[in-house]
Design an enzyme around this catalytic site. Sequence first.
Site, PDB file in Angstrom:
ATOM      1  N   HIS A 139     -52.898 102.558  50.068  1.00  0.00           N
ATOM      2  CA  HIS A 139     -53.525 103.882  50.146  1.00  0.00           C
ATOM      3  C   HIS A 139     -52.997 104.675  51.333  1.00  0.00           C
ATOM      4  CE1 HIS A 139     -56.205 102.847  46.911  1.00  0.00           C
ATOM      5  NE2 HIS A 139     -56.510 101.717  47.536  1.00  0.00           N
ATOM      6  N   LYS A 152     -59.331  96.899  82.689  1.00  0.00           N
ATOM      7  CA  LYS A 152     -60.011  95.821  81.982  1.00  0.00           C
ATOM      8  C   LYS A 152     -61.505  96.072  81.836  1.00  0.00           C
ATOM      9  CE  LYS A 152     -59.965  91.014  81.261  1.00  0.00           C
ATOM     10  NZ  LYS A 152     -59.409  91.228  79.931  1.00  0.00           N
ATOM     11  N   ARG A 174     -58.985  96.400  87.270  1.00  0.00           N
ATOM     12  CA  ARG A 174     -59.956  97.467  87.007  1.00  0.00           C
ATOM     13  C   ARG A 174     -59.345  98.865  87.075  1.00  0.00           C
ATOM     14  NH1 ARG A 174     -65.082  95.497  87.485  1.00  0.00           N
ATOM     15  NH2 ARG A 174     -65.903  97.584  87.779  1.00  0.00           N
ATOM     16  N   CYS A 204     -61.959 101.147  88.298  1.00  0.00           N
ATOM     17  CA  CYS A 204     -61.848 101.231  89.748  1.00  0.00           C
ATOM     18  C   CYS A 204     -62.440  99.954  90.361  1.00  0.00           C
ATOM     19  CB  CYS A 204     -62.569 102.413  90.385  1.00  0.00           C
ATOM     20  SG  CYS A 204     -61.945 104.012  89.855  1.00  0.00           S
ATOM     21  N   LYS A 227     -53.101  94.246  70.470  1.00  0.00           N
ATOM     22  CA  LYS A 227     -52.377  93.522  71.520  1.00  0.00           C
ATOM     23  C   LYS A 227     -50.977  94.101  71.692  1.00  0.00           C
ATOM     24  CE  LYS A 227     -54.831  91.936  73.282  1.00  0.00           C
ATOM     25  NZ  LYS A 227     -56.182  92.009  72.918  1.00  0.00           N
ATOM     26  N   GLU A 247     -56.662  93.102  65.748  1.00  0.00           N
ATOM     27  CA  GLU A 247     -56.493  92.583  67.111  1.00  0.00           C
ATOM     28  C   GLU A 247     -55.006  92.389  67.440  1.00  0.00           C
ATOM     29  OE1 GLU A 247     -58.186  92.444  69.651  1.00  0.00           O
ATOM     30  OE2 GLU A 247     -57.315  90.912  70.922  1.00  0.00           O
ATOM     31  N   ASN A 285     -66.776 103.950  92.394  1.00  0.00           N
ATOM     32  CA  ASN A 285     -66.423 103.547  91.042  1.00  0.00           C
ATOM     33  C   ASN A 285     -67.502 104.131  90.139  1.00  0.00           C
ATOM     34  OD1 ASN A 285     -66.907 100.360  89.354  1.00  0.00           O
ATOM     35  ND2 ASN A 285     -65.938 102.195  88.611  1.00  0.00           N
ATOM     36  N   GLY A 286     -67.073 105.012  89.207  1.00  0.00           N
ATOM     37  CA  GLY A 286     -68.051 105.625  88.314  1.00  0.00           C
ATOM     38  C   GLY A 286     -67.759 107.104  88.149  1.00  0.00           C
ATOM     39  N   TRP A 313     -58.723 103.935  88.858  1.00  0.00           N
ATOM     40  CA  TRP A 313     -58.378 104.321  87.485  1.00  0.00           C
ATOM     41  C   TRP A 313     -58.902 105.734  87.339  1.00  0.00           C
ATOM     42  CZ3 TRP A 313     -60.711 105.974  82.970  1.00  0.00           C
ATOM     43  CH2 TRP A 313     -59.943 105.836  81.793  1.00  0.00           C
ATOM     44  N   GLU A 367     -51.108  97.799  73.210  1.00  0.00           N
ATOM     45  CA  GLU A 367     -51.577  97.967  74.583  1.00  0.00           C
ATOM     46  C   GLU A 367     -50.626  97.400  75.626  1.00  0.00           C
ATOM     47  OE1 GLU A 367     -55.565  96.408  75.210  1.00  0.00           O
ATOM     48  OE2 GLU A 367     -55.099  94.521  74.269  1.00  0.00           O
TER      49      GLU A 367
HETATM   50  C1  G6P Z   1     -61.086  97.455  77.763  1.00  0.00           C
HETATM   51  C2  G6P Z   1     -60.231  96.225  77.866  1.00  0.00           C
HETATM   52  C3  G6P Z   1     -60.275  95.450  76.566  1.00  0.00           C
HETATM   53  C4  G6P Z   1     -61.710  95.137  76.180  1.00  0.00           C
HETATM   54  C5  G6P Z   1     -62.570  96.397  76.158  1.00  0.00           C
HETATM   55  C6  G6P Z   1     -64.039  96.047  76.042  1.00  0.00           C
HETATM   56  O1  G6P Z   1     -60.522  98.350  76.874  1.00  0.00           O
HETATM   57  O2  G6P Z   1     -58.899  96.571  78.191  1.00  0.00           O
HETATM   58  O3  G6P Z   1     -59.554  94.249  76.705  1.00  0.00           O
HETATM   59  O4  G6P Z   1     -61.724  94.531  74.938  1.00  0.00           O
HETATM   60  O5  G6P Z   1     -62.419  97.119  77.363  1.00  0.00           O
HETATM   61  O6  G6P Z   1     -64.423  95.367  77.207  1.00  0.00           O
HETATM   62  P1  G6P Z   1     -65.576  94.299  77.304  1.00  0.00           P
HETATM   63  O7  G6P Z   1     -65.504  93.815  78.720  1.00  0.00           O
HETATM   64  O8  G6P Z   1     -66.848  95.030  77.009  1.00  0.00           O
HETATM   65  O9  G6P Z   1     -65.293  93.235  76.317  1.00  0.00           O
END
Ligand code: G6P
Length: 612
Positions: free
Chosen positions: A508, A607, A27, A2, A489, A485, A99-100, A73, A492
């Site tokens: 396995h 994010k 956010r 948020c 990517k 990773e 937010n929270g 969010w 997501e």
């Molecule tokens: C969210 C974001 C990711 C990020 C993760 C951890 O899931 O979408 O891109 O890696 O949070 O966030 P941070 O800000 O702690 O790296």
Amino acid sequence: MCGIVGYIGNKEAYPILIKGLHRLEYRGYDSAGVALLNGTLNVYKCKGKVSDLEKFNEGKDLHGNIGIGHTRWATHGEPNDINAHPHYSESRNLVMIHNGIIENYSAIKQELKKRGHHFESDTDTEVLIHLIEEIQVKDNLKLAEAVRLALNEVVGAYAILILAKADTNELIAAKKGSPLVIGIGKDEFYIASDATPIVEYTKDVVYLEDEEIAIIPRHGELKIKTIKNKPKTPHVSQLEINLETIEKGGFEHFMLKEIYEQPRSVRDCMRGRLNMTKGMVQLGGIADYEQKFLNAKRIVFLACGTSWHAGLVGEYLFEDLTRIPVEVEYASEFRYRNPIIYEDDVVIAISQSGETADTLAAIELAKSKGATIIGICNVVGSSIPRHTHAGVYTHAGPEIGVASTKAFTAQVTVLTLMALRIGLRKGTIPASRFHQILTELDAIPNKITEVLEKNDQIKYIADIYKDANNALYLGRGVTFPVALEGALKLKEISYIHAEGYPAAEMKHGPIALIDEEMPVVVIATRGPNYEKVVSNIQEVKARKGKLIAIVTEGDEIVKDLAHHIIEIPATDEILAPLLAVIPLQLLSYHIAVMRGCNVDQPRNLAKSVTVE
Ligand code: G6P
């Protein structure tokens, strides 16, 4: 999650709020709303993105030089018009954005209902603003005092902004766990979840601390007190970001811009730290804590998401170069399982945003047990750096695309520098190897540029596999986290199911999934595990999987086995993640664009995850 934004001053608030909400949309973006005060208190909110709110607001009365705005969010209550913020109090004289999460909202809601309160939404936010009003009215208190008393009753996290119909000269803000920044202009204040909505108006900011309440006046000085009623003197700091870094700069998406920024961001991350003339690594941020590293029996990495993948790379780097045992923990798991923490542990928290709620809570837990806490964060002034003993900023610049790219390479760069520095001091890296890695590290930004030049080839491969339903990513040793990773990517941003696996573990389980439909992305750089990975490639080929291999320039063996190869420049294997991840970022990006997905704002994600 948020984003919240507020304005009080002499300008029209609405354009400032909308622009700010666009900047904060990373956010959360399932609904949005604003409240504006101009004699009447107007609240406009709807499901969808900030652009949907703008359309919804066309033709409405949008005047007022005090207002608040929110992009959501969803946590409590589905994303719809009613659950969108702002929320009214019972009398509709107060409105609030939040937010929270208020964890004890349900109990408070039951009590308020018994006392005649009516609720429109399913949110915890609405409960809090009802509670605040009830306290205010009962004892005829000033709003800030009612907010203070109410916040003493709630459990959870909040960054809130409150507007009162009766008071055009004041905004009330408070925070705990979720971030809030107040920008100080001339006879005006800007308030936001991060500095990006503020930077074009002023560089003077105050970061609110946990359990602080700010009384933000139209005229006069900002006042801050704690929820225990202790006055605080606002500490004004200077913003270091500039406007260009938070705009798209001609790229179609922020994610693509950020992928292309990596030669620069990695270089910025090394600037002043990697000294080739002296053949040295210096990390001012942790200089006073080096002895803690030298004495450490163990290093624990705490992180979430992509940052956790960087931690896994860190495990390889630290164990190889410093010979200190490493554990890499999901912050969300660590905090809830009564972990064993020793006073001579060095705990390294990795976070792009510096705001991830689970990481923050895990840090507090480790700190309470006496461990030394080091932060690796990107956002300067964010919460995590303020809760650690020491740390190193990644200096990647603002990352706006929800899928992390340049933050990851910067985190890995910092981890490499740290492991080199500590390894040299411990005497666990021979001088010749130290200098060889230093030389290779110095060359990485230019090598990333070379990888970026493969963009057209990667786009061509993306076009072939854009309709896949599944994908498997394999790596071994230090490139295993890169496989994780790469899979993250892809899933997501393109919503294709993807799994990352250690190449040898494929047999396995995941091998059962391989058929002629299955793209298998293998990182097969020329490191110590190369021959083993080639065997794994053979296993995929025997089952007719479609092989896309990331190989070291000049590789002839994998070329004959894979359907596609993407060459990356040779480097020390320990640095291979910094190069091998780039084609995987581009591959996901192009596939997502070709599938018509919203690359910068993928569904259901945010994010900055400020809820647990
Ligand atoms: C969210 C974001 C990711 C990020 C993760 C951890 O899931 O979408 O891109 O890696 O949070 O966030 P941070 O800000 O702690 O790296």
